[in-house]
Structures are given as C-alpha cells and as structure tokens.
Design a protein around this motif. Sequence first.
Motif, short mmCIF file in Angstrom:
data_model
loop_
_atom_site.label_atom_id
_atom_site.label_comp_id
_atom_site.label_asym_id
_atom_site.label_seq_id
_atom_site.Cartn_x
_atom_site.Cartn_y
_atom_site.Cartn_z
N LEU A 93 55.44 28.53 -3.25
CA LEU A 93 54.99 27.40 -2.44
C LEU A 93 55.86 26.18 -2.67
O LEU A 93 56.35 25.95 -3.78
CB LEU A 93 53.55 27.05 -2.78
CG LEU A 93 52.48 28.12 -2.58
CD1 LEU A 93 51.14 27.65 -3.14
CD2 LEU A 93 52.35 28.47 -1.11
N LYS A 94 56.04 25.38 -1.62
CA LYS A 94 56.72 24.10 -1.78
C LYS A 94 55.80 23.13 -2.51
O LYS A 94 54.59 23.36 -2.63
CB LYS A 94 57.11 23.55 -0.42
CG LYS A 94 58.18 24.40 0.29
CD LYS A 94 58.60 23.78 1.60
CE LYS A 94 59.70 24.62 2.25
NZ LYS A 94 60.14 24.05 3.56
N ASP A 95 56.37 22.02 -2.98
CA ASP A 95 55.63 21.11 -3.86
C ASP A 95 54.31 20.65 -3.28
O ASP A 95 53.29 20.64 -3.97
CB ASP A 95 56.49 19.90 -4.21
CG ASP A 95 57.63 20.25 -5.15
OD1 ASP A 95 57.60 21.36 -5.70
OD2 ASP A 95 58.54 19.43 -5.32
N ASP A 96 54.29 20.26 -1.99
CA ASP A 96 53.05 19.75 -1.41
C ASP A 96 52.00 20.84 -1.30
O ASP A 96 50.81 20.61 -1.56
CB ASP A 96 53.31 19.11 -0.04
CG ASP A 96 53.98 20.06 0.94
OD1 ASP A 96 54.59 21.05 0.50
OD2 ASP A 96 53.89 19.82 2.16
N LYS A 97 52.41 22.05 -0.95
CA LYS A 97 51.48 23.17 -0.85
C LYS A 97 51.01 23.62 -2.24
O LYS A 97 49.87 24.06 -2.41
CB LYS A 97 52.11 24.33 -0.10
CG LYS A 97 52.39 24.03 1.37
CD LYS A 97 51.10 23.75 2.14
CE LYS A 97 51.36 23.51 3.61
NZ LYS A 97 50.10 23.19 4.35
N LEU A 98 51.90 23.49 -3.21
CA LEU A 98 51.53 23.84 -4.58
C LEU A 98 50.43 22.90 -5.09
O LEU A 98 49.44 23.35 -5.69
CB LEU A 98 52.75 23.77 -5.49
CG LEU A 98 52.50 24.04 -6.98
CD1 LEU A 98 52.05 25.48 -7.20
CD2 LEU A 98 53.76 23.74 -7.79
N GLU A 99 50.60 21.61 -4.84
CA GLU A 99 49.57 20.65 -5.26
C GLU A 99 48.26 20.92 -4.55
O GLU A 99 47.19 20.87 -5.16
CB GLU A 99 50.03 19.21 -4.98
CG GLU A 99 48.99 18.18 -5.39
CD GLU A 99 49.44 16.76 -5.12
OE1 GLU A 99 48.64 15.84 -5.39
OE2 GLU A 99 50.55 16.55 -4.62
#
Length: 460
Positions: A93-99
């Motif tokens: 996941l990209k950073d925003d989706k990971l958060e």
Amino acid sequence: MQPPAIRKTGRELTLAQQALWFLQELAPDSSAYNVSGAVNLHFEVDVELMATAVRRTIAAHAVLDCVFRPVAGEVRRLPSRTPFSLDVHELALKDDKLEEFALGLVRRPFRLARDRPIRIALLRRENGPDILLLAAHHIVMDMASQLLTFREILSTYSALRAGTEPTPTAAAEFDEFVDRQRTYLESSKADAARKYWQGQLTDVPDNEIPTDLPRPDVYQFAGSAVEFGLSGKLMADVELAASARNTTTFAFLFSVFQLLLHVYSRQTDLLIGYPATLRAGSRFRESIGYFVNTLPLRARIDPDASFDTLLGNTIDQLWRGLMHRQFPFALMPRLVDAKREPDRAGLIEVMFVLTAEDPADPLAASLAPGARVEHAGLELSEYYLPQQQGQFDLTLQVQHSGGLARAELKYNTSLFTEQTARSLADDFVDLLDAAAAGALPARLREITDGGYTPVEAEER
C-alpha cells in the motif's frame, strides 16, 4: 498460574477502570478510549520469533491477558481462556492507504467481555520497514505502558534471536496498585482529599463553550483533530519565560490554554481537566497498567488581571491538586451531587495534556518526529497515528520531545467543525507567542475587547 478462586471470581478494578468500563458500555461501538502506538522496525523481522515475543509479553502481564465481566454485581478482571496471536498483514500500500489501514485496525472497538483489551499487529510492507502496531483499551494502558510494552516485546525478540532466554521483568504487578488504591480510600489522606475536591467543585458553572452544532441529546464519542507545530524557537522561548517565573512549561502552556478558552467563550469560571500519573516513587515505574487519574482545575479568570496573575493561580492550583492526586476522579461528581447528563461528556468537558520525553526511557526519544533509536540491538522509529479522539468536547495535547513540540487540538465532531478547531489552534499559537515574549496586555480584558470574537455558527 492464578489460584482457582481468582480464576473464578476475578480481580478487583480501580475506580478509574470501573469508570472506563462504564463509558465503554455506554458507547460500545466507540473507539474513543482506544490507545495506540506503532513503531517502524528498521531490521529484517523473523515473524515467528516476533509472534513468540508478543505472546510471552502478553502472558507475563495478567492485566493484559484478561477480559472484563460483571461478577456478583461488580466488574471484575478475569483471565482470558483463548491463546493470544499476533496479527500479520502482508501489505503493498502507498503511504496514505497504509495509514488508513492502520487506523482501521486501532479504531476497532473492544468488546471487553470477550476480547482481550489489547491487540498487536505486524504490518509487513512491500517497500519500507515493517510496522509493529499496538492498540489497547485505556482500561489497561497509559502512555508509559505503551512504551513499556514495546520495550518488553523487542527485548524478548532480541533475546530469542540471540538464542538466549529473556530476562523476566521485575516490575510490580498492577494488582498491587489496585490494592493500594483501595487501602488509600479508607485513609485520612483520602478524607482530606475529599474535602479539598469538594471545595474546588462546589458551584461549578456549566461550561458553555460556544459550539458550531447543536449538542445532541446523547453525547457522541466521535472526534477528529487538527495538528500543528510549535517551533523549536517558540518552545525555547516558552521554557525561558517559564523558568524566569520559577514555574514549569506545563503550567505555562496550561495557562495559555485557559486564556484561549476565556477569549473564545468569554467565560471567567471554567473547569478543565488534566491527567496526573499515579506512578509514585520507583515501585510502579516499570509496571504496565492504567496509572492515570484525571484532575480538575478550576480556572477563575479575572479580566482586569494580568497573564502573570492567571499563571500564578494555575501554579497554586496545580500544586494543591497534585497533593491530592490519588483521590479517584470517578468519585468527584458524587462530592457535589453532579448527576451525569446524557448530552455531556461528564464533569470534565475540556482537557489539557502535555506528554514529555522521559530521559530514563530508552524508547522515549523515538517520539521525536524522524528520530531513530536503538533498543536491545534493534533500530526503530515512531510510526505516528492519531488516537483518543472524541472523549471530550475539546482537548489540547502537546507532545514535547527533543526540543520540538507536536500539538493537536482534538475536537468532538458532533459539536465543532474543522474550521473552528483550526482557528482555535492558530489563536493558541498567537497567544503563546505573545505570552512567551511578555507582549500580552496588562489586563486580559484588552485581549477580549479588541481580539478574537467567536463568529456565529451559521457563518462558519
């Protein structure tokens, strides 16, 4: 192994834990009282060893390896009867989706009667360090306990990786603290504290802080936050100004927050809560559990006085309050027959929190944004996640670490808009800057007469 009687009837709780259990029962789908933390693991993780380290850590602390259920009319802590497991998630996941994914995990409500009050997950990232994530209900964990839990997991993991047996913790068990709290309530110190807090809370007016939205008939534990920074220079100025007045950074920041609420609401008598640790001495310094008591501060603000007068009153109240910090906040409403109103958070509706780096804790430095630390031969850094939103109408939380400060103004989304919260945050920084520079007017009235005026809700 616990004796059969305890396995059957359970352990007693502190009154603070009982209050938190009650709040969760009031809003079972809320995560407002979830606490969470996460660290980036800058090393190659052996998943099986990490799972073993996590299981051993949970099993070593009865206050974590448990459920909470009513027994004979009183909520008790009973041993969990299911094996604990580390949740492992393979993610690309990209950073925003990971958060977003991480927040989904930590914001899942706890069912305290059937679930352990703690969950731990390992997020295995395709690119970047793995993340060890902890979510717990506040009923078993304060902020210090988060760091202690991470320390113990990582120390155990490091020992297992080296092929050695981990050193068991020598910290006092939380049950000893529960027993001390029960004994305290029968003491003369508790009698003196009852009289003090009764005097402080008599004739407390309703906090009528202007809200953007009509207050719901039933309090909604739903919240969000605006984050803002306090620069290194500003914090250095605050520390210098506090030192010149022979006081603490905490008292100085708290006084400016009172001034902000006065300017915003025009009220001169406010009740604001703040957390106080009950880890007195060294006995419970390394113990895991809920060692926090909320204390109320009666902010009586004289518009014709100066900021230094307000600061002096704050210092006096903090000193007196901390002398009686052990008296459970859960009992304070009964001292003045303050009945719980369904549309209110409780006796306290506004909170101020300052968390500062503990130089004795090897993981505390990881709280500084971007900092990496080493513990037990393992390198790690903080993976920041917002938490504990919606408990109160407003909460100002300042995290002071490494000369920098990260601040959040948490707001109840059923009462306030993001625009208002951001405006309040900006005003706090302006007032803090002026107070640290000694640039506030001689009379606080001059700020409210010519300064910030709340706009009408329909204009926001």
